[in-house]
Design a protein around this motif. Structure first.
Motif: not given
Length: 242
Positions: A194-198, A209-222
């Motif tokens: 996600l950081v790479s995309a931004r 579908t990986g080890p990270a949780r939604r709350d970890e990913l959502a702030p970085l995702a569109d």
């Protein structure tokens, strides 16, 4: 005046945790590689497991593992320390070769990725892969899963574009396909994707579908979706055809 987002014209996939089941593939391969490089010595394997945050009993890397956080050249020194070696460059080649073979033997896809890629190709999208695994390993795995023919671009950390979270692979995909970064979706299961995309100006799409949780990913995702099976619907929604 609200301006709707531009429809996606290309998707760049992470591999492990996105197309390939991380725990089943890398968890099982990790133990095999530790045994091989440790020469079967239980103490050496224990040191490697501790350094890599690996649970030998569960055959699983913890989310905090350096293996998840970066490319092999960022954690080879930990293997060298655990094995009492100082030839990092030689060890890196041995690690890459061992993991290439072990992950291929343990390879497990997430769902039916070829069907998803075919659906996306049918919508006219360019497709690519950007992984912090080595390119040779990635190509062998894609071929084993029947996915290589559907990819317009494949890059690993050692291809020459840098590794994630840097934007080089996304920008190289844009150049290779002629698609502006703003119309590219980077699809991945970690903050690195996600950081790479931004950083590249692309659309950041998180899958769970990986080890990270939604709350970890959502702030970085569109966009956050359960898995790649939800991508055709997301593409249709963004194009206004849903």
């Amino acid at each position: 005046m609200h301006v709707p987002p531009a429809p996606l014209a290309a998707l760049l996939f992470d591999k492990d945790g996105t197309l390939v089941d991380f725990d089943l593939t890398w968890g099982r391969a990790g133990h095999a590689v530790m045994l091989a490089l440790g020469g079967g010595d239980a103490a050496a394997v224990a040191r490697l497991a501790e350094a890599m945050h690996y649970d030998v009993a569960a055959l699983r890397f913890a989310p905090s593992s350096p293996l998840i956080a970066g490319a092999p050249d960022t954690y080879v020194h930990l293997w060298a320390e655990a094995l009492g070696r100082s030839d990092d460059a030689v060890l890196l080649d041995e690690m890459n070769a061992a993991f290439t073979d072990a992950t291929l033997r343990a390879l497990a896809p997430i769902g039916t990725p070829e069907a998803v890629l075919l659906a996306l190709k049918g919508r006219g999208l360019k497709l690519g892969l950007a992984t912090n695994d080595g390119e040779a390993s990635a190509r062998r795995q894609l071929a084993a899963l029947g996915l290589d023919a559907h990819m317009d671009f494949i890059a690993g950390y050692d291809t020459g574009h840098g590794g994630k979270p840097d934007p080089g692979m996304v920008l190289a995909f844009a150049a290779a396909t002629g698609v502006a970064p703003g119309r590219i979706g980077m699809v991945g299961d970690s903050h690195l994707d996600l950081v790479s995309a931004r950083a590249a100006g692309a659309v950041a799409i998180a899958v769970l579908t990986g080890p990270a949780r939604r709350d970890e990913l959502a702030p970085l995702a569109d966009h956050v979706i359960d898995g790649i099976a939800d991508l055709p619907a997301l593409v249709d929604r963004l194009s206004g055809t849903a």
